[in-house]
Write a protein that holds these residues in place. Sequence first.
Motif, PDB file in Angstrom:
ATOM      1  N   PHE A 111      26.094   7.093 -47.105  1.00  0.00           N
ATOM      2  CA  PHE A 111      24.925   7.243 -47.934  1.00  0.00           C
ATOM      3  C   PHE A 111      25.258   8.079 -48.832  1.00  0.00           C
ATOM      4  O   PHE A 111      26.041   8.907 -48.932  1.00  0.00           O
ATOM      5  N   GLU A 112      24.319   7.853 -50.064  1.00  0.00           N
ATOM      6  CA  GLU A 112      24.393   8.520 -51.246  1.00  0.00           C
ATOM      7  C   GLU A 112      23.066   8.776 -51.882  1.00  0.00           C
ATOM      8  O   GLU A 112      22.303   7.730 -52.151  1.00  0.00           O
ATOM      9  N   LEU A 113      22.479   9.783 -51.875  1.00  0.00           N
ATOM     10  CA  LEU A 113      21.065  10.000 -52.183  1.00  0.00           C
ATOM     11  C   LEU A 113      20.803   9.450 -53.669  1.00  0.00           C
ATOM     12  O   LEU A 113      21.741   9.999 -54.383  1.00  0.00           O
ATOM     13  N   ASP A 114      19.626   8.937 -54.050  1.00  0.00           N
ATOM     14  CA  ASP A 114      19.541   8.361 -55.445  1.00  0.00           C
ATOM     15  C   ASP A 114      19.348   9.863 -56.229  1.00  0.00           C
ATOM     16  O   ASP A 114      18.343  10.671 -55.845  1.00  0.00           O
ATOM     17  N   PRO A 115      20.147  10.122 -57.099  1.00  0.00           N
ATOM     18  CA  PRO A 115      20.098  11.515 -57.751  1.00  0.00           C
ATOM     19  C   PRO A 115      18.640  11.797 -58.431  1.00  0.00           C
ATOM     20  O   PRO A 115      18.439  12.802 -58.833  1.00  0.00           O
ATOM     21  N   GLY A 116      18.198  10.710 -58.813  1.00  0.00           N
ATOM     22  CA  GLY A 116      16.707  10.875 -59.638  1.00  0.00           C
ATOM     23  C   GLY A 116      15.713  11.372 -58.530  1.00  0.00           C
ATOM     24  O   GLY A 116      14.822  12.118 -58.836  1.00  0.00           O
ATOM     25  N   ALA A 117      16.102  10.903 -57.487  1.00  0.00           N
ATOM     26  CA  ALA A 117      14.860  11.337 -56.423  1.00  0.00           C
ATOM     27  C   ALA A 117      15.210  13.056 -55.929  1.00  0.00           C
ATOM     28  O   ALA A 117      14.104  13.845 -55.777  1.00  0.00           O
ATOM     29  N   LEU A 118      16.416  13.347 -55.984  1.00  0.00           N
ATOM     30  CA  LEU A 118      16.754  14.829 -55.895  1.00  0.00           C
ATOM     31  C   LEU A 118      16.201  15.628 -56.938  1.00  0.00           C
ATOM     32  O   LEU A 118      15.596  16.707 -56.865  1.00  0.00           O
ATOM     33  N   ILE A 119      16.537  15.234 -58.208  1.00  0.00           N
ATOM     34  CA  ILE A 119      16.207  15.761 -59.540  1.00  0.00           C
ATOM     35  C   ILE A 119      14.739  15.989 -59.324  1.00  0.00           C
ATOM     36  O   ILE A 119      14.050  17.047 -59.566  1.00  0.00           O
ATOM     37  N   ALA A 120      13.695  14.940 -59.041  1.00  0.00           N
ATOM     38  CA  ALA A 120      12.555  14.936 -58.966  1.00  0.00           C
ATOM     39  C   ALA A 120      11.765  16.101 -58.028  1.00  0.00           C
ATOM     40  O   ALA A 120      11.015  16.683 -58.297  1.00  0.00           O
ATOM     41  N   ALA A 121      12.555  15.987 -56.865  1.00  0.00           N
ATOM     42  CA  ALA A 121      12.199  16.979 -55.880  1.00  0.00           C
ATOM     43  C   ALA A 121      12.419  18.533 -56.285  1.00  0.00           C
ATOM     44  O   ALA A 121      11.579  19.364 -55.976  1.00  0.00           O
ATOM     45  N   HIS A 122      13.359  18.823 -56.927  1.00  0.00           N
ATOM     46  CA  HIS A 122      13.769  20.117 -57.342  1.00  0.00           C
ATOM     47  C   HIS A 122      12.934  20.521 -58.393  1.00  0.00           C
ATOM     48  O   HIS A 122      12.254  21.721 -58.457  1.00  0.00           O
ATOM     49  N   ARG A 123      12.387  19.649 -59.476  1.00  0.00           N
ATOM     50  CA  ARG A 123      11.331  19.936 -60.322  1.00  0.00           C
ATOM     51  C   ARG A 123      10.001  20.017 -59.631  1.00  0.00           C
ATOM     52  O   ARG A 123       9.108  21.076 -60.115  1.00  0.00           O
ATOM     53  N   ALA A 124       9.523  19.201 -58.629  1.00  0.00           N
ATOM     54  CA  ALA A 124       8.510  19.565 -58.003  1.00  0.00           C
ATOM     55  C   ALA A 124       8.514  20.974 -57.200  1.00  0.00           C
ATOM     56  O   ALA A 124       7.232  21.495 -57.389  1.00  0.00           O
ATOM     57  N   ALA A 125       9.258  21.303 -56.619  1.00  0.00           N
ATOM     58  CA  ALA A 125       9.380  22.542 -55.974  1.00  0.00           C
ATOM     59  C   ALA A 125       9.462  23.593 -56.958  1.00  0.00           C
ATOM     60  O   ALA A 125       8.677  24.831 -56.766  1.00  0.00           O
ATOM     61  N   GLU A 160      22.430   2.331 -43.899  1.00  0.00           N
ATOM     62  CA  GLU A 160      21.825   3.782 -43.739  1.00  0.00           C
ATOM     63  C   GLU A 160      20.694   3.886 -44.481  1.00  0.00           C
ATOM     64  O   GLU A 160      20.871   3.509 -45.838  1.00  0.00           O
ATOM     65  N   CYS A 161      19.466   4.634 -44.007  1.00  0.00           N
ATOM     66  CA  CYS A 161      18.568   4.934 -45.003  1.00  0.00           C
ATOM     67  C   CYS A 161      18.858   6.341 -45.342  1.00  0.00           C
ATOM     68  O   CYS A 161      19.937   7.167 -44.627  1.00  0.00           O
ATOM     69  N   CYS A 162      18.261   7.067 -46.302  1.00  0.00           N
ATOM     70  CA  CYS A 162      18.555   8.451 -46.590  1.00  0.00           C
ATOM     71  C   CYS A 162      17.459   9.046 -47.139  1.00  0.00           C
ATOM     72  O   CYS A 162      16.444   8.269 -47.748  1.00  0.00           O
ATOM     73  N   GLY A 163      17.275  10.256 -47.410  1.00  0.00           N
ATOM     74  CA  GLY A 163      16.097  10.747 -48.213  1.00  0.00           C
ATOM     75  C   GLY A 163      16.026  12.465 -47.875  1.00  0.00           C
ATOM     76  O   GLY A 163      17.050  12.972 -47.436  1.00  0.00           O
ATOM     77  N   LEU A 164      15.115  13.076 -48.311  1.00  0.00           N
ATOM     78  CA  LEU A 164      14.992  14.604 -48.215  1.00  0.00           C
ATOM     79  C   LEU A 164      13.801  14.932 -47.350  1.00  0.00           C
ATOM     80  O   LEU A 164      12.819  14.494 -46.765  1.00  0.00           O
ATOM     81  N   LEU A 165      13.982  16.273 -46.788  1.00  0.00           N
ATOM     82  CA  LEU A 165      13.173  16.850 -45.777  1.00  0.00           C
ATOM     83  C   LEU A 165      12.632  17.854 -46.722  1.00  0.00           C
ATOM     84  O   LEU A 165      13.259  18.829 -47.305  1.00  0.00           O
ATOM     85  N   LEU A 166      11.288  17.943 -46.720  1.00  0.00           N
ATOM     86  CA  LEU A 166      10.633  18.736 -47.496  1.00  0.00           C
ATOM     87  C   LEU A 166       9.573  19.769 -46.893  1.00  0.00           C
ATOM     88  O   LEU A 166       9.022  19.348 -45.601  1.00  0.00           O
ATOM     89  N   GLY A 167       9.423  21.020 -47.097  1.00  0.00           N
ATOM     90  CA  GLY A 167       8.674  21.774 -46.542  1.00  0.00           C
ATOM     91  C   GLY A 167       8.733  23.155 -47.018  1.00  0.00           C
ATOM     92  O   GLY A 167       8.977  23.491 -48.121  1.00  0.00           O
ATOM     93  N   GLN A 168       8.451  24.191 -46.117  1.00  0.00           N
ATOM     94  CA  GLN A 168       8.625  25.580 -46.446  1.00  0.00           C
ATOM     95  C   GLN A 168       9.194  26.352 -45.374  1.00  0.00           C
ATOM     96  O   GLN A 168       8.703  26.255 -44.227  1.00  0.00           O
TER      97      GLN A 168
END
Length: 133
Positions: free
Chosen positions: A55-69, A26-34
């Motif tokens: 699937f389990e998202l890499d927590p580091g990717a989730l944290i980085a996306a929250h920081r970027a937002a 399984e692939c996984c990832g984030l959907l980003l937008g507004q």
Amino acid sequence: MGMVLLVTSGTIATLIEEAQRAYPRECCGLLLGQGNQIALAQPAANVHPEPERHFELDPGALIAAHRAARGGGLEIIGYYHSHPNGLAGPSDEDRAQASGDLRTWAIVADGVVSWWRDCPSGFEPLSTRFADS
């Protein structure tokens, strides 16, 4: 009728390509937008010990996306993952992992993307429209 999600054809192509590349995992990832528009599918590592069935998202990717937002970047609209078994709807495990946070889930199976809202009462299908300009 519920909200219509705006999605670019590039985002859909990324989701399908990621699912094909990860198969039979399984692939996984984030959907980003507004708002109700998804601008980008950002792949993340699937760190689950059984990636062929979960699937389990890499927590580091989730944290980085929250920081970027927080820094003015794109918001996390939701998440995506693939179902190598070819079933495009939410699985029992998806339902167990759902939090009812109203985020969007995209599920990729057999070259098709289905779209869902994670509602407190369970997953509800979403209508989509292309957002390409």
